[in-house]
Design a protein around this motif. Structure first.
Motif, PDB file in Angstrom:
ATOM      1  N   GLY A   9       0.815  -1.210   0.000  1.00 46.18           N
ATOM      2  CA  GLY A   9       0.000   0.000   0.000  1.00 46.18           C
ATOM      3  C   GLY A   9       0.846   1.256   0.000  1.00 46.18           C
ATOM      4  N   PHE A  10       1.921   1.241   0.775  1.00 48.29           N
ATOM      5  CA  PHE A  10       2.838   2.385   0.845  1.00 48.29           C
ATOM      6  C   PHE A  10       3.443   2.674  -0.524  1.00 48.29           C
ATOM      7  CE2 PHE A  10       7.318   3.730   1.334  1.00 48.29           C
ATOM      8  CZ  PHE A  10       7.114   4.975   1.890  1.00 48.29           C
ATOM      9  N   VAL A  11       3.916   1.645  -1.193  1.00 47.01           N
ATOM     10  CA  VAL A  11       4.546   1.823  -2.504  1.00 47.01           C
ATOM     11  C   VAL A  11       3.510   2.198  -3.559  1.00 47.01           C
ATOM     12  CG1 VAL A  11       5.840   0.667  -4.351  1.00 47.01           C
ATOM     13  CG2 VAL A  11       6.484   0.311  -1.958  1.00 47.01           C
ATOM     14  N   ASN A  12       2.366   1.515  -3.564  1.00 47.10           N
ATOM     15  CA  ASN A  12       1.329   1.792  -4.554  1.00 47.10           C
ATOM     16  C   ASN A  12       0.708   3.168  -4.388  1.00 47.10           C
ATOM     17  OD1 ASN A  12       1.405  -0.385  -6.253  1.00 47.10           O
ATOM     18  ND2 ASN A  12      -0.086  -1.577  -5.111  1.00 47.10           N
ATOM     19  N   GLY A  13       0.858   3.754  -3.215  1.00 50.67           N
ATOM     20  CA  GLY A  13       0.297   5.080  -2.959  1.00 50.67           C
ATOM     21  C   GLY A  13       1.047   6.202  -3.642  1.00 50.67           C
ATOM     22  N   ASN A  14       2.163   5.883  -4.282  1.00 56.76           N
ATOM     23  CA  ASN A  14       2.988   6.920  -4.902  1.00 56.76           C
ATOM     24  C   ASN A  14       3.627   6.355  -6.172  1.00 56.76           C
ATOM     25  OD1 ASN A  14       5.718   8.226  -5.354  1.00 56.76           O
ATOM     26  ND2 ASN A  14       4.866   9.625  -3.847  1.00 56.76           N
ATOM     27  N   ASN A  15       3.361   6.999  -7.288  1.00 55.43           N
ATOM     28  CA  ASN A  15       3.845   6.539  -8.588  1.00 55.43           C
ATOM     29  C   ASN A  15       5.368   6.489  -8.655  1.00 55.43           C
ATOM     30  OD1 ASN A  15       3.378   5.662 -11.240  1.00 55.43           O
ATOM     31  ND2 ASN A  15       3.719   7.720 -12.026  1.00 55.43           N
ATOM     32  N   VAL A  16       6.042   7.465  -8.043  1.00 54.69           N
ATOM     33  CA  VAL A  16       7.511   7.500  -8.098  1.00 54.69           C
ATOM     34  C   VAL A  16       8.094   6.332  -7.292  1.00 54.69           C
ATOM     35  CG1 VAL A  16       9.593   8.859  -7.626  1.00 54.69           C
ATOM     36  CG2 VAL A  16       7.541   9.991  -8.479  1.00 54.69           C
ATOM     37  N   ARG A  17       7.483   6.022  -6.158  1.00 56.27           N
ATOM     38  CA  ARG A  17       7.953   4.866  -5.367  1.00 56.27           C
ATOM     39  C   ARG A  17       7.859   3.584  -6.194  1.00 56.27           C
ATOM     40  NH1 ARG A  17       4.138   6.234  -0.600  1.00 56.27           N
ATOM     41  NH2 ARG A  17       5.130   8.085   0.220  1.00 56.27           N
ATOM     42  N   GLN A  18       6.741   3.428  -6.903  1.00 54.82           N
ATOM     43  CA  GLN A  18       6.550   2.249  -7.758  1.00 54.82           C
ATOM     44  C   GLN A  18       7.654   2.169  -8.809  1.00 54.82           C
ATOM     45  OE1 GLN A  18       2.694   2.441  -9.592  1.00 54.82           O
ATOM     46  NE2 GLN A  18       1.604   2.376  -7.654  1.00 54.82           N
ATOM     47  N   LYS A  19       7.914   3.297  -9.453  1.00 53.22           N
ATOM     48  CA  LYS A  19       8.915   3.333 -10.527  1.00 53.22           C
ATOM     49  C   LYS A  19      10.314   3.031 -10.002  1.00 53.22           C
ATOM     50  CE  LYS A  19       6.538   6.520 -13.632  1.00 53.22           C
ATOM     51  NZ  LYS A  19       6.603   7.827 -14.303  1.00 53.22           N
ATOM     52  N   VAL A  20      10.644   3.564  -8.833  1.00 55.44           N
ATOM     53  CA  VAL A  20      11.974   3.329  -8.256  1.00 55.44           C
ATOM     54  C   VAL A  20      12.160   1.850  -7.939  1.00 55.44           C
ATOM     55  CG1 VAL A  20      13.460   3.761  -6.256  1.00 55.44           C
ATOM     56  CG2 VAL A  20      12.330   5.678  -7.382  1.00 55.44           C
ATOM     57  N   LEU A  21      11.170   1.233  -7.289  1.00 54.50           N
ATOM     58  CA  LEU A  21      11.287  -0.193  -6.960  1.00 54.50           C
ATOM     59  C   LEU A  21      11.410  -1.032  -8.226  1.00 54.50           C
ATOM     60  CD1 LEU A  21       9.045  -1.349  -3.974  1.00 54.50           C
ATOM     61  CD2 LEU A  21      11.438  -0.723  -4.010  1.00 54.50           C
ATOM     62  N   SER A  22      10.602  -0.728  -9.212  1.00 53.36           N
ATOM     63  CA  SER A  22      10.632  -1.470 -10.468  1.00 53.36           C
ATOM     64  C   SER A  22      11.990  -1.324 -11.156  1.00 53.36           C
ATOM     65  CB  SER A  22       9.510  -0.978 -11.376  1.00 53.36           C
ATOM     66  OG  SER A  22       9.553  -1.645 -12.608  1.00 53.36           O
ATOM     67  N   LYS A  48       7.693  -7.814  -6.259  1.00 57.11           N
ATOM     68  CA  LYS A  48       7.065  -8.956  -6.919  1.00 57.11           C
ATOM     69  C   LYS A  48       5.560  -8.990  -6.654  1.00 57.11           C
ATOM     70  CE  LYS A  48      10.958 -12.061  -7.362  1.00 57.11           C
ATOM     71  NZ  LYS A  48      11.660 -13.243  -6.878  1.00 57.11           N
ATOM     72  N   MET A  49       5.161  -8.669  -5.430  1.00 58.25           N
ATOM     73  CA  MET A  49       3.732  -8.638  -5.089  1.00 58.25           C
ATOM     74  C   MET A  49       3.002  -7.580  -5.908  1.00 58.25           C
ATOM     75  SD  MET A  49       3.866  -9.142  -0.940  1.00 58.25           S
ATOM     76  CE  MET A  49       2.075  -9.084  -0.695  1.00 58.25           C
ATOM     77  N   ILE A  50       3.627  -6.428  -6.070  1.00 60.25           N
ATOM     78  CA  ILE A  50       3.027  -5.323  -6.830  1.00 60.25           C
ATOM     79  C   ILE A  50       2.871  -5.715  -8.297  1.00 60.25           C
ATOM     80  CG2 ILE A  50       3.439  -2.978  -7.696  1.00 60.25           C
ATOM     81  CD1 ILE A  50       4.641  -2.395  -4.884  1.00 60.25           C
ATOM     82  N   GLN A  51       3.839  -6.409  -8.856  1.00 57.20           N
ATOM     83  CA  GLN A  51       3.760  -6.841 -10.256  1.00 57.20           C
ATOM     84  C   GLN A  51       2.588  -7.790 -10.482  1.00 57.20           C
ATOM     85  OE1 GLN A  51       7.488  -8.555 -11.451  1.00 57.20           O
ATOM     86  NE2 GLN A  51       8.436  -6.569 -11.818  1.00 57.20           N
ATOM     87  N   GLN A  52       2.228  -8.533  -9.451  1.00 59.09           N
ATOM     88  CA  GLN A  52       1.142  -9.505  -9.589  1.00 59.09           C
ATOM     89  C   GLN A  52      -0.246  -8.878  -9.463  1.00 59.09           C
ATOM     90  OE1 GLN A  52       2.137 -12.428  -6.643  1.00 59.09           O
ATOM     91  NE2 GLN A  52       3.786 -13.314  -7.865  1.00 59.09           N
ATOM     92  N   ILE A  53      -0.289  -7.624  -9.045  1.00 58.85           N
ATOM     93  CA  ILE A  53      -1.590  -6.949  -8.851  1.00 58.85           C
ATOM     94  C   ILE A  53      -2.138  -6.534 -10.208  1.00 58.85           C
ATOM     95  CG2 ILE A  53      -2.728  -4.901  -7.906  1.00 58.85           C
ATOM     96  CD1 ILE A  53      -0.790  -5.069  -5.562  1.00 58.85           C
TER      97      ILE A  53
END
Length: 79
Positions: free
Chosen positions: A6-19, A74-79
Motif C-alpha cells: 500500500g505504501f509503494v502503490n500510494g505513490n507513482n515514483v515509489r513504484q517506478k523506483v522499486l521497479s 514482486k507482489m506489486i507486479q502480480q496486482i
C-alpha cells in the motif's frame, strides 16, 4: 507485507523506483533521477522514504532492493 504494498502503490515514483532497481540492480541516485526523468529533490525524498521502510538500502552511493523490497516489488507486479 501488505502495508508495504500500500505504501509503494500510494505513490507513482515509489513504484517506478522499486521497479527500476528490480530490473537494473544497483544504481546511483543521479542515474535513477535521469532514468526515470524525475527531478532530483523528488528522487532524494523517495529514496529516503523507501530506505526508512527498509525496502531499499544504500552502500557506496549505490541504492539496491533489500530482500523485503524485492518481495514487495514482486507482489506489486502480480496486482
Amino acid at each position: 507485507m501488505n502495508e508495504f504494498v500500500g505504501f509503494v502503490n500510494g505513490n507513482n515514483v515509489r513504484q517506478k523506483v522499486l521497479s527500476l532497481l528490480s530490473s537494473k540492480g544497483k544504481m546511483e541516485e543521479k542515474r535513477i533521477s535521469k532514468t526515470l526523468r524525475v527531478v532530483s529533490p523528488t528522487i532524494a525524498k523517495t529514496l529516503q522514504e523507501l530506505e526508512e521502510k527498509e525496502l531499499i538500502a544504500k552502500k557506496d552511493e549505490m541504492y539496491f532492493l533489500t530482500e523485503t523490497g524485492a518481495k514487495v516489488e514482486k507482489m506489486i507486479q502480480q496486482i
